[in-house]
Design a protein around this motif. Structure first.
Motif, PDB file in Angstrom:
ATOM      1  N   THR A  80       0.807  -1.220   0.000  1.00 50.18           N
ATOM      2  CA  THR A  80       0.000   0.000   0.000  1.00 50.18           C
ATOM      3  C   THR A  80       0.842   1.272   0.000  1.00 50.18           C
ATOM      4  O   THR A  80       0.552   2.214  -0.735  1.00 50.18           O
ATOM      5  N   SER A  81       1.880   1.299   0.835  1.00 44.99           N
ATOM      6  CA  SER A  81       2.673   2.526   0.959  1.00 44.99           C
ATOM      7  C   SER A  81       4.146   2.330   0.640  1.00 44.99           C
ATOM      8  O   SER A  81       4.941   3.245   0.856  1.00 44.99           O
ATOM      9  N   GLY A  82       4.516   1.168   0.143  1.00 45.91           N
ATOM     10  CA  GLY A  82       5.917   0.907  -0.143  1.00 45.91           C
ATOM     11  C   GLY A  82       6.426   1.729  -1.320  1.00 45.91           C
ATOM     12  O   GLY A  82       5.809   1.734  -2.394  1.00 45.91           O
ATOM     13  N   PRO A  83       7.543   2.441  -1.170  1.00 42.65           N
ATOM     14  CA  PRO A  83       8.051   3.259  -2.282  1.00 42.65           C
ATOM     15  C   PRO A  83       8.486   2.441  -3.487  1.00 42.65           C
ATOM     16  O   PRO A  83       8.421   2.921  -4.621  1.00 42.65           O
TER      17      PRO A  83
ATOM     18  N   GLY B 271       5.563   1.924 -15.203  1.00 43.76           N
ATOM     19  CA  GLY B 271       4.735   1.107 -16.076  1.00 43.76           C
ATOM     20  C   GLY B 271       5.028  -0.370 -16.066  1.00 43.76           C
ATOM     21  O   GLY B 271       4.523  -1.108 -16.925  1.00 43.76           O
ATOM     22  N   LEU B 272       5.821  -0.855 -15.094  1.00 43.46           N
ATOM     23  CA  LEU B 272       6.107  -2.293 -15.046  1.00 43.46           C
ATOM     24  C   LEU B 272       4.935  -3.081 -14.471  1.00 43.46           C
ATOM     25  O   LEU B 272       4.766  -4.259 -14.788  1.00 43.46           O
ATOM     26  N   PHE B 273       4.132  -2.467 -13.601  1.00 44.65           N
ATOM     27  CA  PHE B 273       2.985  -3.136 -12.992  1.00 44.65           C
ATOM     28  C   PHE B 273       1.798  -2.186 -13.020  1.00 44.65           C
ATOM     29  O   PHE B 273       1.948  -0.966 -12.948  1.00 44.65           O
ATOM     30  N   ASP B 274       0.601  -2.783 -13.139  1.00 45.25           N
ATOM     31  CA  ASP B 274      -0.626  -1.997 -13.066  1.00 45.25           C
ATOM     32  C   ASP B 274      -1.085  -1.791 -11.635  1.00 45.25           C
ATOM     33  O   ASP B 274      -1.742  -0.790 -11.327  1.00 45.25           O
ATOM     34  N   GLN B 275      -0.783  -2.752 -10.769  1.00 37.25           N
ATOM     35  CA  GLN B 275      -1.126  -2.645  -9.362  1.00 37.25           C
ATOM     36  C   GLN B 275       0.027  -3.192  -8.524  1.00 37.25           C
ATOM     37  O   GLN B 275       0.906  -3.885  -9.039  1.00 37.25           O
ATOM     38  N   SER B 276       0.014  -2.883  -7.255  1.00 38.48           N
ATOM     39  CA  SER B 276       1.129  -3.253  -6.382  1.00 38.48           C
ATOM     40  C   SER B 276       1.229  -4.767  -6.236  1.00 38.48           C
ATOM     41  O   SER B 276       0.246  -5.421  -5.858  1.00 38.48           O
ATOM     42  N   PRO B 277       2.396  -5.355  -6.528  1.00 37.90           N
ATOM     43  CA  PRO B 277       2.575  -6.801  -6.321  1.00 37.90           C
ATOM     44  C   PRO B 277       2.587  -7.137  -4.834  1.00 37.90           C
ATOM     45  O   PRO B 277       3.080  -6.365  -4.013  1.00 37.90           O
ATOM     46  N   GLN B 278       2.043  -8.284  -4.517  1.00 37.30           N
ATOM     47  CA  GLN B 278       2.045  -8.772  -3.135  1.00 37.30           C
ATOM     48  C   GLN B 278       3.306  -9.628  -2.941  1.00 37.30           C
ATOM     49  O   GLN B 278       3.261 -10.856  -2.975  1.00 37.30           O
ATOM     50  N   TRP B 279       4.422  -8.959  -2.741  1.00 38.65           N
ATOM     51  CA  TRP B 279       5.704  -9.653  -2.739  1.00 38.65           C
ATOM     52  C   TRP B 279       5.791 -10.742  -1.673  1.00 38.65           C
ATOM     53  O   TRP B 279       6.319 -11.826  -1.930  1.00 38.65           O
ATOM     54  N   LEU B 280       5.298 -10.476  -0.496  1.00 42.86           N
ATOM     55  CA  LEU B 280       5.463 -11.394   0.623  1.00 42.86           C
ATOM     56  C   LEU B 280       4.195 -12.148   0.990  1.00 42.86           C
ATOM     57  O   LEU B 280       4.226 -13.009   1.877  1.00 42.86           O
ATOM     58  N   SER B 281       3.075 -11.831   0.336  1.00 39.54           N
ATOM     59  CA  SER B 281       1.813 -12.517   0.648  1.00 39.54           C
ATOM     60  C   SER B 281       1.260 -13.301  -0.531  1.00 39.54           C
ATOM     61  O   SER B 281       0.179 -13.881  -0.423  1.00 39.54           O
ATOM     62  N   ASP B 282       1.963 -13.334  -1.636  1.00 35.82           N
ATOM     63  CA  ASP B 282       1.566 -14.132  -2.786  1.00 35.82           C
ATOM     64  C   ASP B 282       2.358 -15.436  -2.775  1.00 35.82           C
ATOM     65  O   ASP B 282       3.583 -15.434  -2.621  1.00 35.82           O
ATOM     66  N   GLU B 283       1.670 -16.559  -2.936  1.00 39.07           N
ATOM     67  CA  GLU B 283       2.331 -17.856  -2.854  1.00 39.07           C
ATOM     68  C   GLU B 283       3.402 -18.036  -3.929  1.00 39.07           C
ATOM     69  O   GLU B 283       4.384 -18.742  -3.715  1.00 39.07           O
TER      70      GLU B 283
END
Length: 312
Positions: free
Chosen positions: A150-153, A162-174
């Motif tokens: 949500t707030s990660g720089p 433009g690499l992502f449309d929404q914030s990746p869930q780096w640590l909560s995505d399996e």
């Protein structure tokens, strides 16, 4: 007529030969000097290992009656038949292998750069080792902030370019959790590998490089036939340390994901912690720890057999 008598030459008795100096005495004194250190080592390392081994043969569950009852190999049978152990074992193997490959390759590249006579080399070496000297808890806090969805720089920067449309869930995505932890571990521990390999590079004689250049060897050939064989011991040591602290690394996973999400980053160390301090089953936790200890013991034995045998 005076007669002169020639004096017979007198031969002095040969001096007794001095006995050849003997080597160091191999009596009881060396062991007497070593005894305090051996006793301390046995108390600090030997006792916990033996206590853990004994616990692994006992029914030791704090929430159940009959604690500390000897049950033989029951804990090992229960652990080895648990599908969660096989999953954790696979994650541990992936974790160790990925850390080994990435840290060796990047550490070797950094060691070659630090070995060059560049302007500002001392400053460059100081900057390189910063991730290694920073405490693990500080690393965890900083990277959790940077990777916050949500707030990660970092995520905001990736979305802006433009690499992502929404914030990746780096640590909560399996699918992303384990690769993310591997990259963070590589960032943290590669400087140590680089320092070890740099020490090996500084022991390779300059004459070997000059002789190879006179024979027409290029940079790649010198790297293959001069540098790598010359630092083989350093590579073996770095490999042993990398695999050892990777598979035995608890903080690097627990402070980020606690073995989740859904067990995607569960390794043998986090599984042992879960058995001991979540389910309060110290017998099964000790069994998992002994399995991990046996693996590291075999790995260390292979290292000393190969490296030290090659030296002799």
């Amino acid at each position: 007529m005076a007669t002169t008598h020639a004096k017979e030459p007198t031969t002095a008795a040969p001096a007794p030969a001095r006995p050849a100096p003997r080597g160091p005495r191999r009596g009881w004194r060396p062991w007497a000097y070593l005894t305090p250190a051996l006793v301390l080592l046995a108390g600090v390392l030997g006792y916990p290992v033996l206590d853990g081994l004994w616990t692994s043969f006992n029914h030791s569950v704090m929430t159940q009656p009959g604690a500390d009852e000897f049950t033989g190999l029951d804990n090992y049978r229960a652990v080895l038949s648990d599908p969660e152990l096989l999953t954790a074992l696979g994650h541990t193997a992936l974790w160790g292998a990925a850390n080994l490959v990435l840290q060796l390759v990047l550490g070797f590249a950094l060691a070659l750069l630090m070995h060059q006579k560049l302007r500002g080399r001392a400053l460059f070496r100081s900057v390189v080792i910063i991730p290694w000297v920073v405490p693990s808890i500080v690393v965890a806090l900083v990277w959790r902030y940077l990777l916050d969805p949500t707030s990660g720089p970092l995520n905001q920067l990736l979305i802006k370019v433009g690499l992502f449309d929404q914030s990746p869930q780096w640590l909560s995505d399996e699918k992303l959790a384990m690769p993310t932890l591997i990259l963070l571990s590589t960032w943290k521990w590669t400087p140590l590998v680089a320092v070890i390999l740099l020490a090996g590079l500084q022991t390779v004689p300059r004459e070997l490089h000059e002789a190879a250049m006179l024979d027409g060897a290029g940079r790649v050939q010198r790297l293959r036939y001069v540098v790598i064989p010359g630092i083989r011991t350093s590579i073996a040591l770095a490999s042993l340390l990398t695999v050892g602290y990777s598979v035995n690394n608890f903080n690097g996973i627990w402070m980020f994901t606690r073995g989740g999400p859904a067990g995607a980053t569960q390794t043998l160390t986090t599984l042992a912690y879960q058995f001991a301090f979540t389910e309060f089953d110290f017998g099964r936790a000790a069994a998992v720890a002994m399995i991990l200890f046996a693996f590291l013991l075999v790995l260390s034995t292979v290292y000393f057999y190969v490296v030290e045998g090659r030296k002799r």
